[in-house]
Design an enzyme around this catalytic site. Structure first.
Site, PDB file in Angstrom:
ATOM      1  N   SER A 184       0.823  -1.223   0.000  1.00 59.39           N
ATOM      2  CA  SER A 184       0.000   0.000   0.000  1.00 59.39           C
ATOM      3  C   SER A 184       0.854   1.269   0.000  1.00 59.39           C
ATOM      4  CB  SER A 184      -0.947  -0.019   1.205  1.00 59.39           C
ATOM      5  OG  SER A 184      -1.759  -1.146   1.170  1.00 59.39           O
ATOM      6  N   TYR A 207     -11.568 -20.431  10.842  1.00 58.74           N
ATOM      7  CA  TYR A 207     -10.279 -19.731  10.665  1.00 58.74           C
ATOM      8  C   TYR A 207      -9.224 -20.490  11.473  1.00 58.74           C
ATOM      9  CZ  TYR A 207     -12.860 -15.656   8.906  1.00 58.74           C
ATOM     10  OH  TYR A 207     -13.662 -14.802   8.168  1.00 58.74           O
ATOM     11  N   LYS A 228      -2.589 -16.730  15.925  1.00 57.12           N
ATOM     12  CA  LYS A 228      -2.798 -15.675  16.928  1.00 57.12           C
ATOM     13  C   LYS A 228      -2.655 -16.231  18.348  1.00 57.12           C
ATOM     14  CE  LYS A 228      -3.526 -12.002  14.345  1.00 57.12           C
ATOM     15  NZ  LYS A 228      -2.692 -10.784  14.447  1.00 57.12           N
ATOM     16  N   ILE A 288     -13.349  -4.818  15.415  1.00 62.62           N
ATOM     17  CA  ILE A 288     -13.180  -3.365  15.384  1.00 62.62           C
ATOM     18  C   ILE A 288     -13.801  -2.892  14.073  1.00 62.62           C
ATOM     19  CG2 ILE A 288     -11.517  -1.466  15.431  1.00 62.62           C
ATOM     20  CD1 ILE A 288     -11.565  -3.315  17.987  1.00 62.62           C
TER      21      ILE A 288
HETATM   22  N1  NAP Z   1      -9.564  -5.138  12.415  1.00 67.07           N
HETATM   23  C1  NAP Z   1     -10.075  -5.938  13.359  1.00 67.07           C
HETATM   24  O1  NAP Z   1     -11.289  -5.965  13.632  1.00 67.07           O
HETATM   25  C2  NAP Z   1      -9.145  -6.841  14.150  1.00 67.07           C
HETATM   26  C3  NAP Z   1      -9.694  -7.733  15.072  1.00 67.07           C
HETATM   27  C4  NAP Z   1      -8.828  -8.557  15.793  1.00 67.07           C
HETATM   28  C5  NAP Z   1      -7.461  -8.474  15.585  1.00 67.07           C
HETATM   29  N2  NAP Z   1      -6.960  -7.589  14.698  1.00 67.07           N
HETATM   30  C6  NAP Z   1      -5.497  -7.546  14.502  1.00 67.07           C
HETATM   31  O2  NAP Z   1      -5.065  -6.184  14.546  1.00 67.07           O
HETATM   32  C7  NAP Z   1      -4.012  -5.971  13.589  1.00 67.07           C
HETATM   33  C8  NAP Z   1      -4.394  -4.851  12.625  1.00 67.07           C
HETATM   34  O3  NAP Z   1      -5.628  -5.186  11.997  1.00 67.07           O
HETATM   35  P1  NAP Z   1      -6.055  -4.603  10.572  1.00 67.07           P
HETATM   36  O4  NAP Z   1      -7.441  -5.085  10.337  1.00 67.07           O
HETATM   37  O5  NAP Z   1      -5.736  -3.162  10.494  1.00 67.07           O
HETATM   38  O6  NAP Z   1      -5.010  -5.429   9.635  1.00 67.07           O
HETATM   39  P2  NAP Z   1      -5.070  -5.694   8.065  1.00 67.07           P
HETATM   40  O7  NAP Z   1      -5.744  -4.569   7.394  1.00 67.07           O
HETATM   41  O8  NAP Z   1      -5.594  -7.081   7.831  1.00 67.07           O
HETATM   42  O9  NAP Z   1      -3.515  -5.746   7.700  1.00 67.07           O
HETATM   43  C9  NAP Z   1      -2.662  -4.670   7.966  1.00 67.07           C
HETATM   44  C10 NAP Z   1      -1.531  -4.647   6.958  1.00 67.07           C
HETATM   45  O10 NAP Z   1      -0.701  -5.791   7.104  1.00 67.07           O
HETATM   46  C11 NAP Z   1       0.156  -5.749   5.980  1.00 67.07           C
HETATM   47  N3  NAP Z   1       0.661  -7.085   5.637  1.00 67.07           N
HETATM   48  C12 NAP Z   1      -0.024  -8.226   5.448  1.00 67.07           C
HETATM   49  N4  NAP Z   1       0.829  -9.214   5.090  1.00 67.07           N
HETATM   50  C13 NAP Z   1       2.085  -8.672   5.055  1.00 67.07           C
HETATM   51  C14 NAP Z   1       3.374  -9.150   4.753  1.00 67.07           C
HETATM   52  N5  NAP Z   1       3.599 -10.427   4.392  1.00 67.07           N
HETATM   53  N6  NAP Z   1       4.421  -8.296   4.825  1.00 67.07           N
HETATM   54  C15 NAP Z   1       4.219  -7.022   5.175  1.00 67.07           C
HETATM   55  N7  NAP Z   1       3.034  -6.481   5.473  1.00 67.07           N
HETATM   56  C16 NAP Z   1       1.983  -7.307   5.405  1.00 67.07           C
HETATM   57  C17 NAP Z   1      -0.651  -5.169   4.828  1.00 67.07           C
HETATM   58  O11 NAP Z   1       0.144  -4.109   4.278  1.00 67.07           O
HETATM   59  P3  NAP Z   1      -0.007  -3.613   2.728  1.00 67.07           P
HETATM   60  O12 NAP Z   1      -1.445  -3.193   2.593  1.00 67.07           O
HETATM   61  O13 NAP Z   1       0.959  -2.494   2.629  1.00 67.07           O
HETATM   62  O14 NAP Z   1       0.352  -4.792   1.860  1.00 67.07           O
HETATM   63  C18 NAP Z   1      -1.920  -4.664   5.510  1.00 67.07           C
HETATM   64  O15 NAP Z   1      -2.313  -3.371   5.086  1.00 67.07           O
HETATM   65  C19 NAP Z   1      -3.789  -7.327  12.910  1.00 67.07           C
HETATM   66  O16 NAP Z   1      -2.751  -8.009  13.551  1.00 67.07           O
HETATM   67  C20 NAP Z   1      -5.113  -8.053  13.130  1.00 67.07           C
HETATM   68  O17 NAP Z   1      -4.985  -9.470  13.108  1.00 67.07           O
HETATM   69  C21 NAP Z   1      -7.779  -6.777  13.965  1.00 67.07           C
END
Ligand code: NAP
Length: 249
Positions: free
Chosen positions: A48, A160, A167, A195
């Site tokens: 991104s 999942y 996790k 979230i």
């Molecule tokens: N959102 C929720 O409701 C929720 C709930 C529970 C836990 N979490 C945890 O909170 C954290 C943030 O959540 P999120 O929803 O914001 O995450 P997300 O959008 O799924 O991912 C965040 C970023 O991770 C990067 N990424 C994925 N694979 C990668 C790789 N191999 N190398 C480098 N970068 C990589 C991507 O970057 P690029 O776009 O630049 O490729 C993506 O934009 C995560 O660990 C998620 O599991 C989120």
């Protein structure tokens, strides 16, 4: 005289944080919140690029320094390069937030070797190797690591499987790193519930309301509050803070 409650409260002002996967969504919210607290930021991203440039501009608007660095965290040599570059450009690191992850849906029958490896490599192996590469920098600053687990890693979601296991591994990684890096570096995790982000399907919110005692899904600021709390809490290490509105109860 300073109130007793503030004796241990150190400010985050002028510290340096690297937030993985912070071009967008929760990672970006964490980066911006830390910048509001006075932290200079390394925005890490993989694909991104445009969003990472926007995030850098938003941090700069808050009066802090920011750069964007790309690295595929599936590749340990790119992880090493990311932290070498951080060291070259900022000369220090105080906070590592391991936020980057994938969220691959796969049940008993549909889990392939590829899905298993992608889940574990990105969600568990990468945070370990980021911690390993960051450790020399964090030891020098008595810094801290904040990992992102997930309530799926506590409950186990059959739709999942590899994600839940990856996790759950983050919860143990947090404990073992807390021991391995003590006393210089504290390591904690946040396990968010659902979230809601701008653009998420509205039916997610309705489903979540039924499950959560607090009657709503989380907002990015629920999570960023927890990040700041853990970054400042000098006597907490090895813990996973569940921020889920009570949904796992
Ligand atoms: N959102 C929720 O409701 C929720 C709930 C529970 C836990 N979490 C945890 O909170 C954290 C943030 O959540 P999120 O929803 O914001 O995450 P997300 O959008 O799924 O991912 C965040 C970023 O991770 C990067 N990424 C994925 N694979 C990668 C790789 N191999 N190398 C480098 N970068 C990589 C991507 O970057 P690029 O776009 O630049 O490729 C993506 O934009 C995560 O660990 C998620 O599991 C989120």
């Amino acid at each position: 005289m300073m109130p007793a409650s503030q004796h241990n409260r150190e400010s985050l002002n002028s510290k340096v944080a690297l937030v993985t996967g912070s071009a967008k969504r929760l990672g970006r919210a964490v980066a911006l919140r830390l910048a509001q607290e006075g932290v200079d930021i390394i925005i890490h991203y993989r694909k991104s690029r445009a969003e990472a440039a926007e995030a850098v501009a938003e941090v700069e608007k808050l009066g802090r320094r920011a750069i964007a660095i790309t690295a595929d965290l599936g590749n340990v040599s790119e992880i090493k390069w990311l932290f070498d570059e951080t060291s070259k450009q900022f000369g220090r690191l105080d906070i590592l937030v391991n936020s980057a992850a994938n969220f691959l849906s796969a049940s008993m029958d549909s889990t392939t070797e590829e899905i298993w490896d992608a889940s574990v490599d990105t969600n568990l192996k990468a945070p370990f190797f980021c911690a390993q590469a960051a450790a020399p920098l964090l030891r020098r600053t008595n810094g801290t690591i904040i990992n992102f687990a997930d309530t799926g890693g506590l409950l186990g979601w059959p739709g999942y499987i590899a994600h839940s296991v990856s996790k759950a591994g983050v919860v143990m990684l947090t404990k073992v790193l807390a021991k391995a890096l003590a006393p210089e570096v504290r390591v904690n995790a946040i396990a968010p519930g659902t979230i809601t982000m701008t653009g998420d399907p509205p039916e997610w919110e309705a489903g979540f309301r039924k499950l959560a005692p607090l009657g709503r899904s989380g907002t990015p600021s629920d999570i960023t509050d927890a990040v700041v709390f853990l970054a400042l809490s000098k006597f907490i290490t090895g813990q996973t803070l569940v921020v889920d509105g009570g949904s796992t109860l």
